[in-house]
Design an enzyme around this catalytic site. Sequence first.
Site, PDB file in Angstrom:
ATOM      1  N   GLY A   1       0.787  -1.237   0.000  1.00  0.00           N
ATOM      2  CA  GLY A   1       0.000   0.000   0.000  1.00  0.00           C
ATOM      3  C   GLY A   1       0.812   1.275   0.000  1.00  0.00           C
TER       4      GLY A   1
ATOM      5  N   ASP B   1       0.471   3.136   4.118  1.00  0.00           N
ATOM      6  CA  ASP B   1      -0.622   3.833   3.446  1.00  0.00           C
ATOM      7  C   ASP B   1      -1.631   4.393   4.448  1.00  0.00           C
ATOM      8  OD1 ASP B   1      -1.458   1.280   4.196  1.00  0.00           O
ATOM      9  OD2 ASP B   1      -2.255   0.734   2.226  1.00  0.00           O
TER      10      ASP B   1
ATOM     11  N   ASP C   1      -5.195   2.292  10.441  1.00  0.00           N
ATOM     12  CA  ASP C   1      -6.602   1.954  10.687  1.00  0.00           C
ATOM     13  C   ASP C   1      -6.704   1.518  12.154  1.00  0.00           C
ATOM     14  OD1 ASP C   1      -9.251   1.238  10.419  1.00  0.00           O
ATOM     15  OD2 ASP C   1      -8.866  -0.609   9.346  1.00  0.00           O
TER      16      ASP C   1
ATOM     17  N   PHE D   1     -14.225   2.757   3.947  1.00  0.00           N
ATOM     18  CA  PHE D   1     -13.227   1.983   3.213  1.00  0.00           C
ATOM     19  C   PHE D   1     -12.801   2.770   1.985  1.00  0.00           C
ATOM     20  CE2 PHE D   1     -11.138  -1.201   0.765  1.00  0.00           C
ATOM     21  CZ  PHE D   1     -10.502  -1.953   1.743  1.00  0.00           C
ATOM     22  N   VAL D   2     -11.501   3.031   1.876  1.00  0.00           N
ATOM     23  CA  VAL D   2     -10.999   3.882   0.796  1.00  0.00           C
ATOM     24  C   VAL D   2     -10.026   3.123  -0.098  1.00  0.00           C
ATOM     25  CG1 VAL D   2     -11.330   6.068   2.017  1.00  0.00           C
ATOM     26  CG2 VAL D   2      -9.201   4.808   2.328  1.00  0.00           C
TER      27      VAL D   2
ATOM     28  N   ASP E   1      -5.869  -0.592  -1.845  1.00  0.00           N
ATOM     29  CA  ASP E   1      -6.602  -1.508  -2.721  1.00  0.00           C
ATOM     30  C   ASP E   1      -7.896  -2.014  -2.097  1.00  0.00           C
ATOM     31  OD1 ASP E   1      -5.172  -3.234  -0.777  1.00  0.00           O
ATOM     32  OD2 ASP E   1      -6.085  -4.837  -1.958  1.00  0.00           O
TER      33      ASP E   1
ATOM     34  N   ARG F   1      -5.241   0.377  -6.828  1.00  0.00           N
ATOM     35  CA  ARG F   1      -4.057   1.021  -6.253  1.00  0.00           C
ATOM     36  C   ARG F   1      -3.559   2.160  -7.141  1.00  0.00           C
ATOM     37  NH1 ARG F   1      -2.286  -2.247  -2.010  1.00  0.00           N
ATOM     38  NH2 ARG F   1      -2.430  -4.485  -2.324  1.00  0.00           N
TER      39      ARG F   1
HETATM   40  P1  IMP Z   1      -4.406  -1.780  10.539  1.00  0.00           P
HETATM   41  O1  IMP Z   1      -3.434  -2.834  10.970  1.00  0.00           O
HETATM   42  O2  IMP Z   1      -5.810  -2.072  11.017  1.00  0.00           O
HETATM   43  O3  IMP Z   1      -3.967  -0.378  10.868  1.00  0.00           O
HETATM   44  O4  IMP Z   1      -4.571  -1.925   9.001  1.00  0.00           O
HETATM   45  C1  IMP Z   1      -3.641  -1.492   8.144  1.00  0.00           C
HETATM   46  C2  IMP Z   1      -3.818  -2.156   6.786  1.00  0.00           C
HETATM   47  O5  IMP Z   1      -5.182  -2.504   6.519  1.00  0.00           O
HETATM   48  C3  IMP Z   1      -3.435  -1.135   5.752  1.00  0.00           C
HETATM   49  O6  IMP Z   1      -2.039  -1.189   5.484  1.00  0.00           O
HETATM   50  C4  IMP Z   1      -4.294  -1.555   4.592  1.00  0.00           C
HETATM   51  O7  IMP Z   1      -3.648  -2.564   3.860  1.00  0.00           O
HETATM   52  C5  IMP Z   1      -5.533  -2.140   5.200  1.00  0.00           C
HETATM   53  N1  IMP Z   1      -6.636  -1.155   5.250  1.00  0.00           N
HETATM   54  C6  IMP Z   1      -7.214  -0.623   6.344  1.00  0.00           C
HETATM   55  N2  IMP Z   1      -8.198   0.230   6.009  1.00  0.00           N
HETATM   56  C7  IMP Z   1      -8.233   0.253   4.660  1.00  0.00           C
HETATM   57  C8  IMP Z   1      -9.039   0.974   3.695  1.00  0.00           C
HETATM   58  O8  IMP Z   1      -9.930   1.779   4.008  1.00  0.00           O
HETATM   59  N3  IMP Z   1      -8.766   0.717   2.385  1.00  0.00           N
HETATM   60  C9  IMP Z   1      -7.795  -0.145   1.982  1.00  0.00           C
HETATM   61  N4  IMP Z   1      -7.019  -0.820   2.836  1.00  0.00           N
HETATM   62  C10 IMP Z   1      -7.242  -0.628   4.172  1.00  0.00           C
HETATM   63 MG    MG Z   2      -1.523  -2.471   3.365  1.00  0.00          MG
END
Ligand code: IMP
Ligand code: MG
Length: 175
Positions: free
Chosen positions: A38, A92, A95, A144-145, A151, A157
């Site tokens: 990402g 990227d 979350d 969700f973006v 992606d 992407r």
């Molecule tokens: P985290 O571990 O929950 O912070 O998630 C991080 C990973 O989840 C990011 O590097 C993305 O690959 C994926 N992700 C989380 N939210 C989104 C979104 O809204 N769109 C696309 N990928 C996301």
């Molecule tokens: Mg990612």
Amino acid sequence: MRTLITEEEVRLTVGRMASEINACYGRRPLTIVGVLTGSIVLLADLIRLLEMPLRVGVVQASSYQGVERGPISLNAEFMPEITGHDVLLIDDIFDTGRTLAEVIACVRELAPAGLRSAVLLRKTGRQEVGMQPDFVGFQIPDEFVVGYGLDYHDEFRNLPYIAALEPADLANQNP
Ligand code: IMP
Ligand code: MG
């Protein structure tokens, strides 16, 4: 799908992030490490705006098989030697924050001189970890973006802007 952040807004914000990073490190050498996949678009745009002596690498984080949300394993084969170097991790989106927090824990074991992180997006109200990235592009709503590296099922992407998927897009899997 609807545009959440335009191409021009992304460009201006990546410029602002680069200014903050340049101000933070000055002329000190820096190793930038992108978290695959990402981060690749942000990585490519950001490094061309940085002014310090720079090395670039990538890592891939994957969850261990069979564990829903367990610890990650980190493939650091394409990251240069970082012991004693200043490292800036690039991802990227922040979350839940678990991915970045776990990547940071793994990289810290390699004893960098300093370790900071930068993300393009941080989602509101989703964080499950105590840490925050040091540099953040945009705070976005909990949607969700896709685009600019992000992606949905490995697609989108390449969009030069950030778009939010609508419930119908998610249901159809054919936005
Ligand atoms: P985290 O571990 O929950 O912070 O998630 C991080 C990973 O989840 C990011 O590097 C993305 O690959 C994926 N992700 C989380 N939210 C989104 C979104 O809204 N769109 C696309 N990928 C996301
Ligand atoms: Mg990612």
